[in-house]
Enzyme design. Structure first.
Site, PDB file in Angstrom:
ATOM      1  N   MET A 194       0.854  -1.195   0.000  1.00  0.00           N
ATOM      2  CA  MET A 194       0.000   0.000   0.000  1.00  0.00           C
ATOM      3  C   MET A 194       0.892   1.248   0.000  1.00  0.00           C
ATOM      4  SD  MET A 194      -3.421  -0.987   2.034  1.00  0.00           S
ATOM      5  CE  MET A 194      -2.833  -0.708   3.680  1.00  0.00           C
TER       6      MET A 194
ATOM      7  N   HIS B 239       9.281  -3.817   3.096  1.00  0.00           N
ATOM      8  CA  HIS B 239       8.846  -4.015   1.708  1.00  0.00           C
ATOM      9  C   HIS B 239      10.036  -4.358   0.818  1.00  0.00           C
ATOM     10  CE1 HIS B 239       5.596  -1.041   3.011  1.00  0.00           C
ATOM     11  NE2 HIS B 239       4.937  -2.147   2.749  1.00  0.00           N
TER      12      HIS B 239
ATOM     13  N   LYS C 231       4.804 -10.561   8.841  1.00  0.00           N
ATOM     14  CA  LYS C 231       4.297  -9.576   9.795  1.00  0.00           C
ATOM     15  C   LYS C 231       2.766  -9.639   9.876  1.00  0.00           C
ATOM     16  CE  LYS C 231       3.858  -5.407  11.824  1.00  0.00           C
ATOM     17  NZ  LYS C 231       2.799  -4.763  11.163  1.00  0.00           N
TER      18      LYS C 231
ATOM     19  N   SER D  13       6.861  -1.157  10.159  1.00  0.00           N
ATOM     20  CA  SER D  13       5.522  -1.014   9.590  1.00  0.00           C
ATOM     21  C   SER D  13       5.336   0.410   9.090  1.00  0.00           C
ATOM     22  CB  SER D  13       4.483  -1.317  10.685  1.00  0.00           C
ATOM     23  OG  SER D  13       3.239  -0.724  10.382  1.00  0.00           O
TER      24      SER D  13
HETATM   25  O1  PAF Z   1      -0.296  -6.005   3.309  1.00  0.00           O
HETATM   26  C1  PAF Z   1      -0.691  -5.042   2.623  1.00  0.00           C
HETATM   27  O2  PAF Z   1      -0.009  -4.046   2.460  1.00  0.00           O
HETATM   28  C2  PAF Z   1      -2.075  -5.108   2.001  1.00  0.00           C
HETATM   29  O3  PAF Z   1      -2.981  -5.733   2.825  1.00  0.00           O
HETATM   30  C3  PAF Z   1      -2.080  -5.741   0.591  1.00  0.00           C
HETATM   31  C4  PAF Z   1      -1.640  -7.196   0.620  1.00  0.00           C
HETATM   32  C5  PAF Z   1      -1.141  -4.960  -0.321  1.00  0.00           C
HETATM   33  C6  PAF Z   1      -3.480  -5.688   0.001  1.00  0.00           C
HETATM   34  O4  PAF Z   1      -3.945  -4.383  -0.099  1.00  0.00           O
END
Ligand code: PAF
Length: 274
Positions: A21, A28, A140, A176
């Site tokens: 997101m 990430h 996570k 996060s």
């Molecule tokens: O983990 C996330 O960031 C969200 O839940 C995802 C998997 C991108 C779905 O919107």
């Protein structure tokens, strides 16, 4: 994106997807790295999915540093960045949702009604758009990962789901996007989640098989930390996410924790072997 993905498949490229997101952080980027180790082409998606946010949640405040994200994605060597607008994902006459039952019921599913329906729907749509062979998701969000595994198996999606380990800050706090809401003092306090996981490991290793009792000890630890309030602490079966109260030797359980640091809700988890 679908046309590009189709061409990649025709050219026998292995496609890996990392769904996010945005507000990209070290966690990430570790997912991207893992995807790159397995797939020749990596697609990163950025989409703040409105359908997984509850009415009182932070959809409108959610950080959207798009330029910074683009630079981070480039530097990480991502091949394609797919960042659609909400209107193209959910046009006016949109009507279809995907819902998973038992595994999505407790814990986050109970606290955030409709959340996993929103997640399962967007993940299905992004799978259909990016046509991946593999997809990397972070440990996570352990319950989300269990929901996605169920979804892929139940709907015969033929995508290899890879689990990436939790990235932690120095004090143990899981990285996060929502950590930016925390003050330095709150960040320090929030490390209690990781201390809780370590406490559980120690207690279970000492033959503490009453998981209910251990969960209550951790709740007390959280509530005794200034500014922190426990939301839930519980042990579950790794595959079904059904609560477990008594440990059996040799079995691995998942400890799930959620708490508030001020108004910020944080989750964490750890694997605990009895
Ligand atoms: O983990 C996330 O960031 C969200 O839940 C995802 C998997 C991108 C779905 O919107």
């Amino acid at each position: 994106m679908q046309t590009i993905a189709e061409k990649l498949r025709l050219n026998r490229q292995c496609i890996g997807v990392v769904m996010t997101m945005g507000a990209l952080h070290e966690g990430h980027l570790s997912l991207v790295k893992l995807a790159q180790q397995t797939a020749g082409t990596v697609i990163l998606t950025i989409f703040v999915n409105p359908s997984q946010f509850g009415l009182n949640e932070d959809l409108h405040q959610y950080p959207r540093p798009f330029e910074q994200d683009t630079a981070l994605a480039k530097a990480a060597g991502v091949d394609f960045l797919f960042a659609p607008e909400a209107e193209s994902i959910y046009p006016e006459n949109y009507q279809t949702t995907v819902e998973c039952s038992a595994v999505a019921r407790g814990f986050e599913g109970e606290r955030r009604p409709g959340h996993f329906k929103g997640v399962a729907t967007i993940v299905t749509k992004l799978f259909n758009i990016t046509k991946p062979h593999i997809a990397v998701f972070g440990e996570k969000d352990a319950q989300q990962l269990a929901v996605i595994r169920r979804l892929v198996e139940d709907l015969n999606m033929h995508i290899n789901i890879i689990e990436a380990p939790i990235v932690r800050e120095k004090n143990g706090l899981a990285v996060s996007s929502r950590n930016i809401y925390l003050s330095t003092q709150e960040r320090d306090g929030a490390a209690i989640l990781y201390k809780g996981i370590r406490h559980a490991e120690k207690r279970v290793a000492e033959q503490g098989h009453n998981l209910q009792e251990i969960a209550e000890e951790i709740e007390k630890m959280i509530n005794a930390t200034p500014g922190c309030r426990s939301d839930y602490v519980g042990f579950v079966d790794e595959a079904t996410f059904e609560p477990v109260e008594t440990a059996e030797a040799g079995i691995e359980y998942r400890l799930l924790l959620a708490m508030y640091s001020g108004t910020v809700r944080l989750i964490d988890n750890g694997k605990i072997r009895a």
